[in-house]
Scaffold this motif. Structure first.
Motif, PDB file in Angstrom:
ATOM      1  N   GLU A   6     111.289 -27.898 -43.225  1.00  0.00           N
ATOM      2  CA  GLU A   6     111.661 -26.722 -42.397  1.00  0.00           C
ATOM      3  C   GLU A   6     110.164 -25.771 -42.042  1.00  0.00           C
ATOM      4  O   GLU A   6     109.244 -25.990 -42.987  1.00  0.00           O
ATOM      5  CB  GLU A   6     112.240 -25.670 -43.542  1.00  0.00           C
ATOM      6  N   SER A   7     110.297 -25.222 -41.057  1.00  0.00           N
ATOM      7  CA  SER A   7     109.363 -24.138 -40.559  1.00  0.00           C
ATOM      8  C   SER A   7     109.803 -23.050 -39.668  1.00  0.00           C
ATOM      9  O   SER A   7     110.962 -23.421 -39.298  1.00  0.00           O
ATOM     10  CB  SER A   7     108.193 -25.223 -39.623  1.00  0.00           C
ATOM     11  N   GLY A   8     109.089 -22.249 -39.607  1.00  0.00           N
ATOM     12  CA  GLY A   8     109.458 -21.080 -38.744  1.00  0.00           C
ATOM     13  C   GLY A   8     109.833 -19.646 -39.588  1.00  0.00           C
ATOM     14  O   GLY A   8     110.289 -18.668 -38.726  1.00  0.00           O
ATOM     15  N   GLY A   9     109.979 -19.847 -40.722  1.00  0.00           N
ATOM     16  CA  GLY A   9     110.306 -18.528 -41.486  1.00  0.00           C
ATOM     17  C   GLY A   9     109.297 -17.359 -41.465  1.00  0.00           C
ATOM     18  O   GLY A   9     108.345 -17.666 -40.982  1.00  0.00           O
ATOM     19  N   GLY A  10     109.436 -16.290 -41.926  1.00  0.00           N
ATOM     20  CA  GLY A  10     108.515 -15.330 -41.863  1.00  0.00           C
ATOM     21  C   GLY A  10     109.341 -13.937 -42.010  1.00  0.00           C
ATOM     22  O   GLY A  10     110.514 -13.823 -42.463  1.00  0.00           O
ATOM     23  N   SER A  11     108.755 -12.798 -41.649  1.00  0.00           N
ATOM     24  CA  SER A  11     109.254 -11.531 -41.815  1.00  0.00           C
ATOM     25  C   SER A  11     109.265 -10.982 -40.452  1.00  0.00           C
ATOM     26  O   SER A  11     108.572 -11.220 -39.406  1.00  0.00           O
ATOM     27  CB  SER A  11     107.951 -10.674 -42.494  1.00  0.00           C
ATOM     28  N   SER A  17     114.391 -11.548 -33.997  1.00  0.00           N
ATOM     29  CA  SER A  17     114.892 -13.134 -34.010  1.00  0.00           C
ATOM     30  C   SER A  17     113.569 -13.732 -34.579  1.00  0.00           C
ATOM     31  O   SER A  17     112.486 -13.535 -34.798  1.00  0.00           O
ATOM     32  CB  SER A  17     114.934 -13.197 -32.515  1.00  0.00           C
ATOM     33  N   LEU A  18     114.152 -14.739 -35.390  1.00  0.00           N
ATOM     34  CA  LEU A  18     113.383 -15.966 -35.640  1.00  0.00           C
ATOM     35  C   LEU A  18     113.981 -17.296 -35.380  1.00  0.00           C
ATOM     36  O   LEU A  18     115.280 -17.427 -35.162  1.00  0.00           O
ATOM     37  CB  LEU A  18     113.230 -15.802 -36.991  1.00  0.00           C
ATOM     38  N   ARG A  19     113.095 -18.204 -35.161  1.00  0.00           N
ATOM     39  CA  ARG A  19     113.692 -19.614 -34.976  1.00  0.00           C
ATOM     40  C   ARG A  19     113.284 -20.444 -35.967  1.00  0.00           C
ATOM     41  O   ARG A  19     111.784 -20.556 -36.379  1.00  0.00           O
ATOM     42  CB  ARG A  19     113.345 -20.126 -33.678  1.00  0.00           C
ATOM     43  N   LEU A  20     114.158 -21.112 -36.700  1.00  0.00           N
ATOM     44  CA  LEU A  20     113.739 -22.340 -37.740  1.00  0.00           C
ATOM     45  C   LEU A  20     113.901 -23.572 -37.314  1.00  0.00           C
ATOM     46  O   LEU A  20     114.688 -23.872 -36.636  1.00  0.00           O
ATOM     47  CB  LEU A  20     114.585 -21.876 -38.992  1.00  0.00           C
ATOM     48  N   SER A  21     113.054 -24.218 -37.749  1.00  0.00           N
ATOM     49  CA  SER A  21     113.069 -25.717 -37.141  1.00  0.00           C
ATOM     50  C   SER A  21     113.040 -26.843 -38.478  1.00  0.00           C
ATOM     51  O   SER A  21     112.520 -26.080 -39.332  1.00  0.00           O
ATOM     52  CB  SER A  21     111.892 -26.295 -36.209  1.00  0.00           C
ATOM     53  N   THR A  91     118.029 -11.742 -45.352  1.00  0.00           N
ATOM     54  CA  THR A  91     117.041 -12.131 -46.222  1.00  0.00           C
ATOM     55  C   THR A  91     117.343 -13.090 -47.068  1.00  0.00           C
ATOM     56  O   THR A  91     118.392 -13.020 -48.013  1.00  0.00           O
ATOM     57  CB  THR A  91     116.506 -11.075 -46.708  1.00  0.00           C
ATOM     58  N   ALA A  92     116.700 -14.261 -47.115  1.00  0.00           N
ATOM     59  CA  ALA A  92     117.122 -15.646 -48.124  1.00  0.00           C
ATOM     60  C   ALA A  92     116.089 -16.554 -47.658  1.00  0.00           C
ATOM     61  O   ALA A  92     115.306 -16.644 -46.771  1.00  0.00           O
ATOM     62  CB  ALA A  92     118.558 -16.026 -47.696  1.00  0.00           C
ATOM     63  N   VAL A  93     116.077 -17.400 -48.759  1.00  0.00           N
ATOM     64  CA  VAL A  93     115.473 -18.722 -48.392  1.00  0.00           C
ATOM     65  C   VAL A  93     116.296 -19.718 -47.571  1.00  0.00           C
ATOM     66  O   VAL A  93     117.654 -19.899 -48.119  1.00  0.00           O
ATOM     67  CB  VAL A  93     115.062 -19.419 -49.902  1.00  0.00           C
ATOM     68  N   TYR A  94     116.128 -20.178 -46.445  1.00  0.00           N
ATOM     69  CA  TYR A  94     116.968 -20.988 -45.702  1.00  0.00           C
ATOM     70  C   TYR A  94     116.487 -22.446 -45.929  1.00  0.00           C
ATOM     71  O   TYR A  94     115.228 -22.854 -45.568  1.00  0.00           O
ATOM     72  CB  TYR A  94     116.716 -20.544 -44.273  1.00  0.00           C
ATOM     73  N   GLY A 121     113.001 -25.597 -48.281  1.00  0.00           N
ATOM     74  CA  GLY A 121     113.395 -24.248 -47.691  1.00  0.00           C
ATOM     75  C   GLY A 121     112.370 -23.404 -47.180  1.00  0.00           C
ATOM     76  O   GLY A 121     111.148 -23.684 -47.526  1.00  0.00           O
ATOM     77  N   THR A 122     112.586 -22.297 -46.320  1.00  0.00           N
ATOM     78  CA  THR A 122     111.675 -21.272 -45.977  1.00  0.00           C
ATOM     79  C   THR A 122     112.106 -19.987 -46.058  1.00  0.00           C
ATOM     80  O   THR A 122     113.456 -19.937 -45.810  1.00  0.00           O
ATOM     81  CB  THR A 122     111.313 -21.871 -44.386  1.00  0.00           C
ATOM     82  N   LEU A 123     111.403 -19.166 -46.434  1.00  0.00           N
ATOM     83  CA  LEU A 123     111.649 -17.697 -46.397  1.00  0.00           C
ATOM     84  C   LEU A 123     111.831 -16.957 -45.377  1.00  0.00           C
ATOM     85  O   LEU A 123     110.975 -16.571 -44.615  1.00  0.00           O
ATOM     86  CB  LEU A 123     110.925 -17.034 -47.383  1.00  0.00           C
TER      87      LEU A 123
END
Length: 128
Positions: A6-11, A17-21, A91-94, A121-123
């Motif tokens: 996974e990538s794309g996590g953050g604050s 918006s956020l985009r996870l890949s 808010t979580a680890v995805y 996972g990513t936070l």
């Protein structure tokens, strides 16, 4: 061996918006339903979204319907979770996951044995 990264996590602030890949290596990507799950601090992991192997069917948890979308690119072996209008409770680890069963079974929680492969996972942190 199937590996998911996974990538794309953050604050982000609430409303953002956020985009996870999730990039998949090994295995036959188009054979898998691909899903996203999350685990908040002190809580059990919960289902977020899943997409069928063809991309033709998607399912979402009630808590994210209308805010999150999921799509996949079988040629690039990636699956993406687009998260809009984020809330502090998101808010979580995805974690990204791959499963050989029908996508709806993962949404319903009836898939025997659950998903077959998991990423680490990513936070995602959403502040108010």
């Amino acid at each position: 061996q199937v590996q998911l990264e996974e990538s794309g996590g953050g604050s982000v602030q609430a409303g953002g918006s956020l985009r996870l890949s999730c990039a998949v290596s090994g295995g036959t990507f188009h054979s898998y339903a691909m899903g996203w799950y999350r685990q908040a601090p002190g809580k059990e992991r919960e289902f977020v979204a899943v997409i069928s192997w063809s991309g033709g069917s998607t399912y979402f948890a009630e808590s994210v319907k209308g805010r999150f979308s999921i799509f996949r690119d079988n040629s690039k072996k990636t699956v993406t979770l687009q998260m809009n209008n984020l809330k502090p409770e998101d808010t979580a680890v995805y974690s990204c996951a791959a499963g050989l069963g029908p996508a709806y079974t993962y949404a319903e929680g009836t898939a025997r044995g659950g998903m077959d492969h998991w990423g680490s996972g990513t936070l995602v942190t959403v502040s108010s």
